[in-house]
Design a protein around this motif. Sequence first.
Motif, PDB file in Angstrom:
ATOM      1  N   ARG A  27      -0.443  15.225  -9.138  1.00  0.00           N
ATOM      2  CA  ARG A  27       0.398  15.894 -10.199  1.00  0.00           C
ATOM      3  C   ARG A  27       0.310  15.365 -11.832  1.00  0.00           C
ATOM      4  O   ARG A  27       0.370  15.888 -12.586  1.00  0.00           O
ATOM      5  CB  ARG A  27       1.837  15.472  -9.853  1.00  0.00           C
ATOM      6  N   GLU A  28       0.143  14.129 -11.823  1.00  0.00           N
ATOM      7  CA  GLU A  28       0.028  13.358 -13.188  1.00  0.00           C
ATOM      8  C   GLU A  28      -1.159  13.873 -13.984  1.00  0.00           C
ATOM      9  O   GLU A  28      -1.174  14.541 -15.265  1.00  0.00           O
ATOM     10  CB  GLU A  28      -0.133  11.827 -13.232  1.00  0.00           C
ATOM     11  N   VAL A  29      -2.266  13.987 -13.182  1.00  0.00           N
ATOM     12  CA  VAL A  29      -3.439  14.468 -13.567  1.00  0.00           C
ATOM     13  C   VAL A  29      -3.537  15.774 -14.196  1.00  0.00           C
ATOM     14  O   VAL A  29      -3.807  16.240 -15.455  1.00  0.00           O
ATOM     15  CB  VAL A  29      -4.902  14.551 -12.482  1.00  0.00           C
ATOM     16  N   GLU A  32      -1.227  16.262 -17.339  1.00  0.00           N
ATOM     17  CA  GLU A  32      -1.770  15.767 -18.381  1.00  0.00           C
ATOM     18  C   GLU A  32      -2.828  16.751 -19.052  1.00  0.00           C
ATOM     19  O   GLU A  32      -2.966  16.834 -20.408  1.00  0.00           O
ATOM     20  CB  GLU A  32      -2.235  14.301 -18.149  1.00  0.00           C
ATOM     21  N   LEU A  33      -3.523  17.159 -18.088  1.00  0.00           N
ATOM     22  CA  LEU A  33      -4.620  18.222 -18.510  1.00  0.00           C
ATOM     23  C   LEU A  33      -4.160  19.354 -19.068  1.00  0.00           C
ATOM     24  O   LEU A  33      -4.759  20.031 -20.324  1.00  0.00           O
ATOM     25  CB  LEU A  33      -5.531  18.625 -17.280  1.00  0.00           C
ATOM     26  N   ARG A  34      -2.863  19.803 -18.623  1.00  0.00           N
ATOM     27  CA  ARG A  34      -2.185  21.201 -19.273  1.00  0.00           C
ATOM     28  C   ARG A  34      -1.765  20.713 -20.684  1.00  0.00           C
ATOM     29  O   ARG A  34      -1.861  21.437 -21.546  1.00  0.00           O
ATOM     30  CB  ARG A  34      -0.913  21.358 -18.419  1.00  0.00           C
ATOM     31  N   ARG A  35      -1.233  19.362 -20.799  1.00  0.00           N
ATOM     32  CA  ARG A  35      -0.726  18.874 -22.181  1.00  0.00           C
ATOM     33  C   ARG A  35      -1.935  18.800 -23.262  1.00  0.00           C
ATOM     34  O   ARG A  35      -2.013  19.294 -24.391  1.00  0.00           O
ATOM     35  CB  ARG A  35      -0.326  17.455 -22.210  1.00  0.00           C
ATOM     36  N   ALA A 153     -10.068  19.584 -12.173  1.00  0.00           N
ATOM     37  CA  ALA A 153      -9.336  18.197 -12.151  1.00  0.00           C
ATOM     38  C   ALA A 153     -10.070  17.225 -11.415  1.00  0.00           C
ATOM     39  O   ALA A 153     -10.368  16.030 -11.890  1.00  0.00           O
ATOM     40  CB  ALA A 153      -7.811  18.379 -11.767  1.00  0.00           C
ATOM     41  N   PRO A 154     -10.706  17.470  -9.898  1.00  0.00           N
ATOM     42  CA  PRO A 154     -11.156  16.602  -9.373  1.00  0.00           C
ATOM     43  C   PRO A 154     -12.545  16.125 -10.016  1.00  0.00           C
ATOM     44  O   PRO A 154     -12.875  14.818  -9.747  1.00  0.00           O
ATOM     45  CB  PRO A 154     -11.509  16.813  -7.992  1.00  0.00           C
ATOM     46  N   ASN A 155     -13.109  17.017 -10.479  1.00  0.00           N
ATOM     47  CA  ASN A 155     -14.484  16.760 -11.212  1.00  0.00           C
ATOM     48  C   ASN A 155     -14.314  15.555 -12.331  1.00  0.00           C
ATOM     49  O   ASN A 155     -14.877  14.780 -12.650  1.00  0.00           O
ATOM     50  CB  ASN A 155     -15.167  17.846 -11.641  1.00  0.00           C
TER      51      ASN A 155
END
Length: 367
Positions: A27-29, A32-35, A153-155
Amino acid sequence: MVDWNLAVATATRFVRPGPEVSREQAREVVAELRRHAKASEEHVRGFTRMIPEGHEPEDTPVLVVDRTGWIRANVAGFRELLKPLLEKMSERRSAAPGGAVLGAVGGKVTGVELGMLLSFLASRVLGQYETFAPATRELPAGENGGGRLLLVAPNIVHVERELDVRPHDFRLWVSLHEETHRTQFTAVPWLRDHLQGEIQSFLGATEVDPMTVLERLREAAQAFSGARPEGDEEDGGHSLVELVQTPEQREILSRLTAVMSLLEGHADYVMDGVGPQVVPSVLEIREKFQQRRARGASRLDQALRKLLGLDAKLRQYRDGERFVRAVVEEAGMDGFNRVWTSPNTLPTKAEIAKPADWIARMHRKAD
């Protein structure tokens, strides 16, 4: 010719699992990527001086996806772009004796093979601007949707761990690259139609025997499974793009190569150019990332890269970035931005290698 549902099912089944993260970490990743994607808009536009025309943020959504989400998104894109070629191949096969039966069987086989390739790619792509995604709302006549930005995200987590770099900085660095692509297409209204037209012309001019295409896909699937195709040489065989047969296609491919080199090189230049102000460890990230590229991968990975033309894409990053850097150093950012004026101001493949020739041509146009 292709069972698309089977392609998705196959890719989903065989895609490698992502790195281990807890639910809370995931959830944090994502958050943060959206931000970072949002923050990148201002950074990229300020650095490039490119302002999107006629697009609202909701026209170009940001999707943080897993590997399966990337697979589904790309199958939809492939299905649309390859439609002219697949229709032509289907007509040829239907006209052949037993073509209907061969088509039904071939569609399943090709679906499995395409799924295997997508499963390979799904664990390697960090992000992607999906240029030909459908619009998210009804747009005025003559206006295209802005596509959508995908961050895998996972990559991203896998590579940041492998490189041992600061996660916050690496995630923003990747977002800057993909946001540059989004800005390119939203700030240059004609670019999407131009690129789509070139691709459709290339596919429409294809005079390839369907069995040859299937054989190339089969070679790739065999390589993925670890079985090297019979007679395959040390360099990993032929690229799919080497199926090009006609002079017309070679000309189109040359123009496409130049455009893609420009777009990828520009994105690399911007992500590093913005970096020092907002990504403190950008130099460390770039150095480690380049070392990772230079090390290459296993023999199997190298074979697939050549077969799929991924080696050519890596050259596009390098050659395009050199072109952009040389032009900006000589003519400034505003001088470089003349490249976005029209299809006629795009660099040729030869000019990508010799930026001074493009600069001279632009001066002649100005005179």
